[in-house]
Design a protein around this motif. Structure first.
Motif, PDB file in Angstrom:
ATOM      1  N   ALA A   1       4.386  -1.622  -5.190  1.00 32.29           N
ATOM      2  CA  ALA A   1       2.875  -2.023  -5.294  1.00 32.29           C
ATOM      3  C   ALA A   1       2.536  -3.182  -4.239  1.00 32.29           C
ATOM      4  N   ALA A   2       3.682  -4.291  -4.667  1.00 33.65           N
ATOM      5  CA  ALA A   2       3.149  -5.383  -3.681  1.00 33.65           C
ATOM      6  C   ALA A   2       3.388  -5.124  -2.050  1.00 33.65           C
TER       7      ALA A   2
ATOM      8  N   ARG B   1       6.617  -2.864  -9.316  1.00 30.82           N
ATOM      9  CA  ARG B   1       5.706  -4.005  -8.955  1.00 30.82           C
ATOM     10  C   ARG B   1       6.158  -4.359  -7.141  1.00 30.82           C
TER      11      ARG B   1
ATOM     12  N   SER C   1       0.368  -2.664  -0.829  1.00 31.73           N
ATOM     13  CA  SER C   1      -1.016  -3.063  -0.961  1.00 31.73           C
ATOM     14  C   SER C   1      -1.142  -4.664  -0.161  1.00 31.73           C
ATOM     15  N   GLU C   2      -0.205  -5.048   0.497  1.00 30.31           N
ATOM     16  CA  GLU C   2      -0.038  -6.090   1.428  1.00 30.31           C
ATOM     17  C   GLU C   2      -1.259  -6.283   2.257  1.00 30.31           C
TER      18      GLU C   2
ATOM     19  N   ASP D   1      -6.111  -9.579  -4.687  1.00 33.32           N
ATOM     20  CA  ASP D   1      -4.738  -8.863  -4.139  1.00 33.32           C
ATOM     21  C   ASP D   1      -4.052  -8.664  -5.396  1.00 33.32           C
ATOM     22  N   GLU D   2      -3.685  -9.586  -6.316  1.00 36.49           N
ATOM     23  CA  GLU D   2      -2.531  -9.566  -7.369  1.00 36.49           C
ATOM     24  C   GLU D   2      -3.193  -8.484  -8.398  1.00 36.49           C
TER      25      GLU D   2
ATOM     26  N   ALA E   1      -2.638  -5.336  -6.907  1.00 34.60           N
ATOM     27  CA  ALA E   1      -1.296  -5.029  -6.988  1.00 34.60           C
ATOM     28  C   ALA E   1      -0.766  -4.517  -8.480  1.00 34.60           C
TER      29      ALA E   1
END
Length: 232
Positions: free
Chosen positions: A155-156, A152, A159-160, A128-129, A132
């Motif tokens: 994106a976070a 950032r 895309s969770e 996931d990181e 992201a």
């Protein structure tokens, strides 16, 4: 106590939980919580040479299977259900040492599953990181003027895992321009315009979007043209 309903063939001795008060035909003890029928006469577990076994209630399929595997001697415990007119399994009588070994096997499996879940969670978090980060880089490519911290954060959020947001869609996973732009527009709409206040004041969603559309376009244009200016 004669069986009142046919029982399927079962391996090993069969033990009954009686519905009525019963006494052992051999030692006369009673009333018996559990009994064995020998020549249609009730026997207590001690007289039936099963007194050293311990009761394992039904419910844990894995533990029951392993206890039976570990135990040289075991007995199925049944009780008659008057409403359904049939005998139903209540559990097993099993050797105490066998039950302890079975419990250890189940605990070992549970620990293995816990470790596997931990490894899987770490792997997913790392994936996931990385995703992201790729999403944020694509935001910055399409909108060079978007501040890095904002890219950032967008994106976070998008895309969770488990959120159902655009970043988790097939298009989002493919980092298509449309999906990335949708995530940016959503962020601008909520954070850089009075959109949320309009909704709270009762303005219909489509009308609220129409009203704040120019403000969204202004922010997006600024983020896009900032990159074009630096390139020139």
């Amino acid at each position: 106590m004669a069986p009142r309903a046919p029982l399927p063939p079962l391996p090993g001795p069969l033990v009954f939980q009686p519905l009525k008060r019963r006494h052992c035909a051999e030692c006369r003890r009673g009333p018996l919580p559990l009994l064995v029928l020998e020549d249609s006469a009730p026997r207590c577990l001690d007289c039936a040479d099963l007194g050293h076994l311990v009761f394992l209630p039904r419910g844990d399929t894995a533990l029951t299977r392993r206890a039976r595997e570990e135990s040289t001697l075991s007995a199925v415990v049944v009780r008659f259900n008057r409403r359904k007119s049939r005998y139903e399994r209540q559990g097993l009588l099993i050797e105490e040492a066998a039950l302890a070994r079975a419990e250890q096997r189940c605990l070992a499996d549970a620990e293995a599953r816990r470790r596997r879940r931990t490894r899987d969670a770490r792997r997913r978090a790392a994936q996931d990181e990385l995703f992201a980060q790729a999403f944020a880089r694509e935001i910055r490519r399409l909108f060079p003027g978007c501040p890095p911290d904002r890219a950032r954060a967008i994106a976070a959020h998008a895309s969770e895992r488990g959120s159902g947001r655009v970043g988790r869609s097939a298009a989002g996973r493919a980092l298509t321009e449309g999906a990335v732009t949708s995530a940016v527009v959503a962020s601008v709409r909520h954070l850089d315009t009075p959109y949320d206040r309009l909704l709270m004041s009762g303005v219909p969603r489509h009308e609220a979007r129409r009203r704040i559309s120019p403000a969204v376009e202004t922010v997006l244009r600024g983020w896009t043209e900032a990159g074009l200016g630096s390139a020139g």
